[in-house]
Write an enzyme that holds these catalytic residues in place. Structure first.
Site, PDB file in Angstrom:
ATOM      1  N   CYS A  26      36.177  25.939  75.267  1.00  0.00           N
ATOM      2  CA  CYS A  26      35.104  24.981  75.024  1.00  0.00           C
ATOM      3  C   CYS A  26      33.888  25.807  74.616  1.00  0.00           C
ATOM      4  O   CYS A  26      33.473  26.706  75.353  1.00  0.00           O
ATOM      5  CB  CYS A  26      34.824  24.208  76.314  1.00  0.00           C
ATOM      6  SG  CYS A  26      33.377  23.147  76.226  1.00  0.00           S
ATOM      7  N   ASP A  55      38.783  22.780  78.864  1.00  0.00           N
ATOM      8  CA  ASP A  55      37.809  22.165  77.949  1.00  0.00           C
ATOM      9  C   ASP A  55      37.324  20.893  78.645  1.00  0.00           C
ATOM     10  O   ASP A  55      37.884  20.459  79.658  1.00  0.00           O
ATOM     11  CB  ASP A  55      38.486  21.829  76.612  1.00  0.00           C
ATOM     12  CG  ASP A  55      37.527  21.169  75.631  1.00  0.00           C
ATOM     13  OD1 ASP A  55      36.379  21.649  75.508  1.00  0.00           O
ATOM     14  OD2 ASP A  55      37.901  20.175  74.985  1.00  0.00           O
ATOM     15  N   SER A  56      36.308  20.278  78.046  1.00  0.00           N
ATOM     16  CA  SER A  56      35.834  19.011  78.589  1.00  0.00           C
ATOM     17  C   SER A  56      36.848  17.887  78.361  1.00  0.00           C
ATOM     18  O   SER A  56      36.816  16.885  79.061  1.00  0.00           O
ATOM     19  CB  SER A  56      34.511  18.641  77.919  1.00  0.00           C
ATOM     20  OG  SER A  56      34.690  18.606  76.521  1.00  0.00           O
ATOM     21  N   HIS A  90      36.906  20.641  69.514  1.00  0.00           N
ATOM     22  CA  HIS A  90      37.374  19.334  69.045  1.00  0.00           C
ATOM     23  C   HIS A  90      37.444  19.275  67.512  1.00  0.00           C
ATOM     24  O   HIS A  90      38.207  18.499  66.953  1.00  0.00           O
ATOM     25  CB  HIS A  90      36.421  18.222  69.496  1.00  0.00           C
ATOM     26  CG  HIS A  90      36.586  17.802  70.927  1.00  0.00           C
ATOM     27  ND1 HIS A  90      36.201  18.589  71.978  1.00  0.00           N
ATOM     28  CD2 HIS A  90      37.072  16.658  71.472  1.00  0.00           C
ATOM     29  CE1 HIS A  90      36.446  17.950  73.118  1.00  0.00           C
ATOM     30  NE2 HIS A  90      36.969  16.772  72.829  1.00  0.00           N
ATOM     31  N   GLU A 137      37.867  12.203  70.688  1.00  0.00           N
ATOM     32  CA  GLU A 137      38.316  11.688  71.999  1.00  0.00           C
ATOM     33  C   GLU A 137      38.846  10.258  71.856  1.00  0.00           C
ATOM     34  O   GLU A 137      39.734   9.843  72.579  1.00  0.00           O
ATOM     35  CB  GLU A 137      37.176  11.735  73.026  1.00  0.00           C
ATOM     36  CG  GLU A 137      36.823  13.146  73.512  1.00  0.00           C
ATOM     37  CD  GLU A 137      37.883  13.775  74.431  1.00  0.00           C
ATOM     38  OE1 GLU A 137      38.563  13.059  75.179  1.00  0.00           O
ATOM     39  OE2 GLU A 137      38.034  15.019  74.371  1.00  0.00           O
ATOM     40  N   CYS A 171      33.096  24.016  67.857  1.00  0.00           N
ATOM     41  CA  CYS A 171      33.464  23.096  68.934  1.00  0.00           C
ATOM     42  C   CYS A 171      34.962  22.925  68.805  1.00  0.00           C
ATOM     43  O   CYS A 171      35.465  22.701  67.698  1.00  0.00           O
ATOM     44  CB  CYS A 171      32.755  21.752  68.752  1.00  0.00           C
ATOM     45  SG  CYS A 171      33.343  20.489  69.905  1.00  0.00           S
TER      46      CYS A 171
HETATM   47  N1  DGL Z   1      35.208  20.906  72.845  1.00  0.00           N
HETATM   48  C1  DGL Z   1      34.007  21.305  73.459  1.00  0.00           C
HETATM   49  C2  DGL Z   1      33.274  22.362  72.683  1.00  0.00           C
HETATM   50  O1  DGL Z   1      33.952  23.184  72.159  1.00  0.00           O
HETATM   51  C3  DGL Z   1      33.166  20.331  74.156  1.00  0.00           C
HETATM   52  C4  DGL Z   1      32.683  19.144  73.462  1.00  0.00           C
HETATM   53  C5  DGL Z   1      31.923  18.283  74.431  1.00  0.00           C
HETATM   54  O2  DGL Z   1      32.419  18.060  75.528  1.00  0.00           O
HETATM   55  O3  DGL Z   1      30.827  17.839  74.090  1.00  0.00           O
HETATM   56  O4  DGL Z   1      32.074  22.420  72.632  1.00  0.00           O
END
Ligand code: DGL
Length: 270
Positions: free
Chosen positions: A74, A11-12, A191, A157, A189
């Site tokens: 992600c 993931d990011s 997150h 984050e 997402c």
């Molecule tokens: N958690 C990621 C997603 O599912 C990336 C969020 C991001 O880096 O902007 O999209």
């Protein structure tokens, strides 16, 4: 025949740990190497070309470590980079979008009227149109309302989960969905499950779809088929890699992702 090699997952940032948590619970004997591209988070504000390039670089790093399969934990990378990753990688690559859509259809399938599904995600995921496309493939009658929530990733984050400002931002961001009579809302997402409690309280009566369990189902279909399982009784091995600021990653992971202990985190250059 077994394969003791680990599965790569990325993931990011910390968000993909919500998927890793589900995978480690479902497959306790498999090893996983998680990579958080913390130097370049967020992906969700970047162009398709950039996300594709980042995703391939991350995949190469994991491939050099000998992974037997790759989970793109992600949504942004799954929406914008999955085709490139599948073309590039010599191992099976799983994304999070199709499993999430299947889980949402599971909620709406019993209804006689066309289901109404909301999708929240990063700007890049929403503008890719990947969710409406895959949902329509599964059920052409489905009505999809997509909404970008660009402030949610920085909150997670930063480790802001219980802060009073979070409720305000979540409510304000989701206002366009209030009157939409949704059956389900896809947390598009990885997150966002960290903010699930506040999102659920803001959208009462709407089923929240967190794709991590559906991704685990998908991996279950691959394991024993195109990906060989780990030898029975293999003790779980978890490795964590980041591209920047390992301590911050460790701390956020420890506070918000209950089922995963990122004790030791290695810094890597891509
Ligand atoms: N958690 C990621 C997603 O599912 C990336 C969020 C991001 O880096 O902007 O999209």
């Amino acid at each position: 025949m077994f394969d003791a090699r680990p599965i790569g997952i990325f993931d990011s940032g910390v968000g993909g740990l919500t998927v890793l948590e589900a995978l480690t619970q479902r497959f306790p004997h498999e090893g996983f190497i998680y990579l958080g591209d913390t130097a370049r988070v967020p992906y969700g504000t970047k162009s398709a070309r950039t996300v594709e390039r980042y995703s391939v670089q991350v995949a190469d790093c994991l491939l050099r470590r000998g992974v037997k399969g790759l989970v793109v934990a992600c949504n942004t990378a799954s929406a914008l980079g999955l085709a490139a990753l599948r073309a590039h990688c010599p191992v099976p690559v799983l994304g999070v979008i199709e499993p999430g859509c299947r889980a949402a259809i599971g909620v709406t399938a019993a209804r006689e009227e066309p289901g109404r599904v909301g999708v929240i995600g990063t700007r890049s995921t929403v503008s890719s149109g990947a969710y409406p496309y895959h949902l329509a493939m599964l059920d052409p009658r489905i009505q999809v309302l997509s909404l970008a929530c660009p402030l949610f990733v920085p909150l997670v984050e930063e480790g802001w989960v219980d802060h009073p400002a979070v409720r305000m931002i979540v409510e304000e961001s989701l206002t366009p969905l209030f009157a939409q009579r949704l059956d389900a809302l896809i947390l598009g997402c990885t997150h966002y499950p960290v903010l699930k409690k506040v999102i659920a309280e803001t959208m009462p009566g709407v089923a929240l779809v967190d794709s991590s369990a559906a991704v685990a189902d998908d991996l279950g279909r691959y394991l024993g088929g195109v990906i060989r399982t780990a030898p029975p009784g293999q003790t779980r091995r978890l490795e964590f890699l980041v591209t920047d600021v390992a301590d911050r990653f460790k701390e956020t992971a420890r506070r918000f992702i209950a089922g995963v202990e990122a004790e030791w985190v290695e810094m890597v250059d891509l």
